[in-house]
Scaffold this active site. Structure first.
Site, PDB file in Angstrom:
ATOM      1  N   ASP A   1       0.875  -1.168   0.000  1.00 17.88           N
ATOM      2  CA  ASP A   1       0.000   0.000   0.000  1.00 17.88           C
ATOM      3  C   ASP A   1       0.916   1.223   0.000  1.00 17.88           C
ATOM      4  OD1 ASP A   1      -2.266   1.613   0.150  1.00 17.88           O
ATOM      5  OD2 ASP A   1      -2.272   1.576   2.336  1.00 17.88           O
TER       6      ASP A   1
ATOM      7  N   ASP B   1      -2.251   0.655   6.847  1.00 20.08           N
ATOM      8  CA  ASP B   1      -1.526   0.451   5.590  1.00 20.08           C
ATOM      9  C   ASP B   1      -1.085  -1.003   5.444  1.00 20.08           C
ATOM     10  OD1 ASP B   1      -1.410   3.311   4.665  1.00 20.08           O
ATOM     11  OD2 ASP B   1      -0.406   3.506   6.595  1.00 20.08           O
TER      12      ASP B   1
ATOM     13  N   GLU C   1      -1.957  -1.101  -5.271  1.00 21.26           N
ATOM     14  CA  GLU C   1      -3.233  -0.484  -5.616  1.00 21.26           C
ATOM     15  C   GLU C   1      -3.077   0.253  -6.935  1.00 21.26           C
ATOM     16  OE1 GLU C   1      -5.507   0.689  -1.482  1.00 21.26           O
ATOM     17  OE2 GLU C   1      -4.542   2.263  -2.624  1.00 21.26           O
TER      18      GLU C   1
END
Length: 168
Positions: A9, A145, A70
């Site tokens: 992340d 995260d 992501e």
């Protein structure tokens, strides 16, 4: 046959990473995880350098079969989007230099893979990751995260399982 999948992340101040071990069909265990915390007092260039060096060290110690990030999304502030894109680029480069394939999933796809709903809150993702992998410390407030990184890795394990098992 086993597979190591690393979810990341990305962020310009905190980047969470999580590595899962996938064995057989959907048997998933937490391998290792952490957060790369960067100082807002450092220049962006210095933070990108530190992010690259730190993730490179992790990739040198544990060579995953895949890295998952992501997908890039657009912030209201264009500068934030650009800065995050550069952090993502540093992470992609670290994997590419080691010939590790990189995959991307939208945040709502990763949330759906773990929680069952694409609009799940960060706390719901943390709770499900904690329960799925039996890692209570992921529930800590400063581990969002890391939980998101686990969600990305789990999403890829589920999405790629047919290819991984040689089934189509």
């Amino acid at each position: 046959m086993t597979q190591l999948i690393m979810g990341i992340d990305p962020g310009t101040l905190v980047s969470g990473y999580a590595i899962i071990l996938v064995e057989q069909r959907y048997k998933i265990r937490a391998h290792s995880y952490g957060a790369i915390r960067l100082s807002s007092k450092d220049s962006l260039t210095q933070r990108y350098k530190q992010l690259f060096q730190t993730i490179s060290g992790v990739l040198n110690d544990i060579t995953p079969d895949a890295v998952v990030l992501e997908t890039q999304y657009v912030h209201k502030n264009p500068q934030s989007t650009i800065k995050l894109g550069m952090a993502r680029g540093v992470l992609v480069l670290a994997a590419a230099l080691r010939d590790i394939p990189v995959f991307e999933y939208a945040p709502n796809v990763a949330k759906r893979a773990v929680v069952g709903r694409g609009n799940a809150s960060k706390q719901q993702v943390q709770l499900m990751v904690s329960k799925m992998l039996n890692i209570p410390d992921v529930l800590n407030a400063n581990c969002e995260d890391i939980a998101d990184a686990f969600a990305l890795a789990i999403c890829h394990a589920h999405t790629s399982s047919y290819d991984f098992l040689g089934v189509r």
